[in-house]
Motif scaffolding. Structure first.
Motif: not given
Ligand SMILES: [Zn+2]
Length: 377
Positions: A95, A99, A130, A135, A311
């Motif tokens: 994750h 990112h 994702h 996001h 986040h």
């Molecule tokens: Zn994320």
């Protein structure tokens, strides 16, 4: 946000109103906070140690399950351990890496991001699904793939209601367990064949991207099915694949749902001009919820995903910073009158998810016209 431009859409893309200083102030205060506490080197060491722990946990559990377990109870215990290690790698390594938050070196992010491919899901598709869609368009039906359960359930007031959803609060917990096989054998292939995720078209992988995607799928099949063939029959492998991934998928699915699909976050229904009545940053805070923020073990195991608000606002910040910056984020939200919401414990968040599912199952209005207030509790 730049990579958003790589997505092309057939329909009008939702737009946010301009930020009126909220995100600017957030960035300034969070930057200050991170710079003030010059302990990042120690924290990065903690992140690296955690990476080694998670990978060793995975390898040990895999070896125990495939080569050592001598009876069904040992196999079940190893399977449970492997499932939790898989979820741990998902939360803590892939994750952050996918990112671009794990390291300042893109090659390290890319390499560790490939751990998702080794777990059977394409990091190429994940980037669009994702990093970009979830996001950006959090909790927007038909744009945020995470709240789309298809026929199986209704997570947003903007989704169609079916009679069976009246009991979805009981059976959806089991449906989350099928997340793994869905990623492995359905979603990635369907998305690439269609060139589309929900309403958004995306660029199909080419060259090295395609080689990486196919290589990842082959590596996963080798690890999950071919290597175990050395010692086990097809049915044994199939059974323990199902058990392991049912647990891993269930854990990952529930943790993601607790951040968005509970009582509290907004689920905007897009008007015809697709204009959302808040800025991107305000929308992120309002559509997301933290849980158990003071639980150190959960913060460690979940890779800070119990601090989802932080986040969502700063996805390229390593998760080890979330606890520290949350005080600043909360303060700025209070100053700008943006509601910041957290459940005290994971148990409270689970109860809230149950209540949300029940509310969405009972709501009697039809899809698009169903405002939250009209739902019958
Ligand atoms: Zn994320």
């Amino acid at each position: 946000m730049n990579s958003l431009n790589k997505l092309t859409t057939q329909v009008v893309r939702p737009r946010f109103v301009a930020d009126l200083g909220f995100y600017q102030e957030l960035k300034r205060r969070v930057q200050q906070c991170v710079e003030q506490h010059k302990v990042s080197r120690r924290e990065f060491r903690a992140l690296h140690v955690k990476t080694v722990v998670m990978l060793c946990w995975f390898v040990l559990s895999y070896v125990l399950l495939v080569f050592v377990a001598a009876n069904v109870w040992q196999a079940l215990a190893s399977s449970l351990s492997l499932a939790l290690a898989i979820a741990g790698i998902g939360f803590n390594i892939q994750h952050d890496a996918n990112h671009g938050a794990y390291s300042d070196r893109p090659i390290l992010n890319r390499t560790l991001g490939f751990s998702l491919d080794l777990l059977g899901a394409s990091s190429y598709v994940w980037h669009y699904k994702h990093n970009i869609l979830h996001h950006t368009y959090t909790n927007l039906s038909r744009w945020d793939d995470d709240i789309d359960l298809g026929f199986f359930g209704r997570l947003s007031p903007a989704q169609r209601r079916r009679p069976i959803y009246r009991v979805q609060q009981y059976y959806l917990w089991l449906v989350y367990g099928f997340l793994g096989p869905k990623w492995h054998f359905v979603d990635d292939f369907v998305n690439i064949i269609q060139g589309r995720i929900g309403r958004s078209q995306f660029r199909r992988p080419k060259g090295w991207e395609l080689i990486g995607l196919i290589g990842g799928k082959l590596a996963f099949v080798t690890i999950a099915f071919l290597v175990p063939l050395i010692k086990h029959s097809f049915w044994q492998i199939g059974l323990f694949y199902a058990i392991t991934w049912f647990i891993a998928g269930g854990v990952v699915g529930v943790v993601f749902q607790l951040a968005h699909c509970v009582e509290g976050p907004i689920f905007p229904i897009l008007p015809s001009d697709a204009r959302i009545q808040s800025s991107w940053a305000v929308h992120q805070v309002q559509s997301t919820v933290n849980f158990a923020p003071r639980n150190k073990f959960l913060t460690w195991y979940l890779g800070g995903l119990n601090h989802q608000i932080e986040h969502h606002l700063f996805p390229s910040l390593p998760h080890v910073h979330y606890s520290r910056i949350s005080k600043e984020v909360r303060a700025v939200c209070a100053e700008f009158g943006v509601r910041y919401f957290a459940h005290d414990s994971m148990f409270r968040a689970i109860v809230s998810h149950f209540q949300w599912l029940r509310r969405m199952g009972k709501c009697t209005d039809s899809a698009v016209t169903c405002p939250l207030q009209a739902c019958d509790l």
